[in-house]
Write an enzyme that holds these catalytic residues in place. Structure first.
Site, PDB file in Angstrom:
ATOM      1  N   TYR A 185      24.444  -8.313  43.525  1.00 10.78           N
ATOM      2  CA  TYR A 185      25.034  -9.448  44.236  1.00 10.78           C
ATOM      3  C   TYR A 185      24.017 -10.369  44.899  1.00 10.78           C
ATOM      4  CZ  TYR A 185      29.275  -6.752  43.483  1.00 10.78           C
ATOM      5  OH  TYR A 185      30.306  -6.060  42.899  1.00 10.78           O
ATOM      6  N   ASN A 211      37.324 -15.604  45.820  1.00 11.44           N
ATOM      7  CA  ASN A 211      36.679 -14.427  45.249  1.00 11.44           C
ATOM      8  C   ASN A 211      37.387 -13.234  45.884  1.00 11.44           C
ATOM      9  OD1 ASN A 211      35.169 -12.276  44.465  1.00 11.44           O
ATOM     10  ND2 ASN A 211      33.181 -13.153  45.024  1.00 11.44           N
ATOM     11  N   HIS A 267      41.158  -7.061  40.433  1.00  9.71           N
ATOM     12  CA  HIS A 267      41.480  -6.216  39.290  1.00  9.71           C
ATOM     13  C   HIS A 267      42.837  -5.525  39.399  1.00  9.71           C
ATOM     14  CE1 HIS A 267      37.352  -7.174  38.592  1.00  9.71           C
ATOM     15  NE2 HIS A 267      36.943  -6.502  39.650  1.00  9.71           N
ATOM     16  N   ASP A 320      50.679 -13.163  43.034  1.00  8.53           N
ATOM     17  CA  ASP A 320      51.979 -13.781  43.307  1.00  8.53           C
ATOM     18  C   ASP A 320      51.893 -14.800  44.439  1.00  8.53           C
ATOM     19  OD1 ASP A 320      53.098 -12.258  41.301  1.00  8.53           O
ATOM     20  OD2 ASP A 320      54.183 -10.894  42.631  1.00  8.53           O
ATOM     21  N   HIS A 337      33.422 -15.302  40.921  1.00  8.12           N
ATOM     22  CA  HIS A 337      32.715 -14.038  41.127  1.00  8.12           C
ATOM     23  C   HIS A 337      31.221 -14.304  41.115  1.00  8.12           C
ATOM     24  CE1 HIS A 337      36.430 -11.884  40.655  1.00  8.12           C
ATOM     25  NE2 HIS A 337      36.694 -12.695  39.652  1.00  8.12           N
ATOM     26  N   SER A 367      28.964 -11.853  40.397  1.00 10.46           N
ATOM     27  CA  SER A 367      28.377 -11.079  39.301  1.00 10.46           C
ATOM     28  C   SER A 367      29.096 -11.377  37.984  1.00 10.46           C
ATOM     29  CB  SER A 367      28.476  -9.582  39.626  1.00 10.46           C
ATOM     30  OG  SER A 367      29.833  -9.162  39.579  1.00 10.46           O
ATOM     31  N   ARG A 374      36.380  -4.020  35.415  1.00  9.29           N
ATOM     32  CA  ARG A 374      36.119  -5.339  36.017  1.00  9.29           C
ATOM     33  C   ARG A 374      36.444  -6.494  35.073  1.00  9.29           C
ATOM     34  NH1 ARG A 374      33.516  -3.986  40.847  1.00  9.29           N
ATOM     35  NH2 ARG A 374      32.289  -2.105  40.603  1.00  9.29           N
TER      36      ARG A 374
END
Ligand code: DQA
Length: 145
Positions: free
Chosen positions: A23, A74, A80, A87, A100, A102, A111
């Site tokens: 990261y 993010n 996931h 929703d 994201h 990464s 992922r």
């Protein structure tokens, strides 16, 4: 002035400490500073929010209704599996970009799945802070269409 809410989810408050090989070394505050600088260049009204709690993120998305013109999110690991965050994004109908730091498509298989993606206009990954910067640029361009 376009109003954009930036939302960071689970564990993103640990940036700078957390798995720097994946990261990077920047803290969330340092990342937000860079996003804010870009926001200034683009003449945007930006707000920042981070939470490790799914319900608080849902409340923040609801809060955006009628107040924000775009969302950059993010969700961290919520990406996931949080149908509830998905929703919430669908409920408010605000143009949203999923980002994201990464490259989620070249890590563990779990992922690669995003339950958020289908309610977002775009998904950006693997560019570090530039994922967020490009999301701002994208939302500005979309608003001109
Ligand atoms: C992340 C990727 C997710 O898979 C992970 O759970 C995160 C961060 C990213 O920015 O690369 O917490 O969203």
């Amino acid at each position: 002035m376009m109003r954009i809410q930036v939302i960071n989810g689970a564990n993103l408050n640990m940036l700078g400490i957390r798995e720097p090989d994946i990261y990077g070394n920047l803290t969330l505050d340092q990342i937000n500073e860079k996003i804010a600088r870009k926001g200034g260049e683009l003449d945007l009204n930006l707000d920042f929010f981070q939470s490790n709690h799914e319900g608080d993120i849902i409340d923040k998305i609801h809060d955006c209704y009628g107040k924000k013109d775009g969302i950059v999110i993010n969700p961290g690991a919520f990406t996931h599996y949080s149908i509830a965050i998905r929703d919430a994004i669908a409920a408010v109908g605000i143009p949203t970009v999923e980002v994201h730091l990464s490259d989620i498509n070249n890590r563990e298989d779990f992922r690669k799945i995003s339950v958020i993606k289908s309610v977002c206009l775009k998904q950006l990954w693997g560019k570090g802070v530039n994922s967020y910067i490009e999301a701002l640029e994208f939302l500005v361009n979309e608003s001109k269409k």
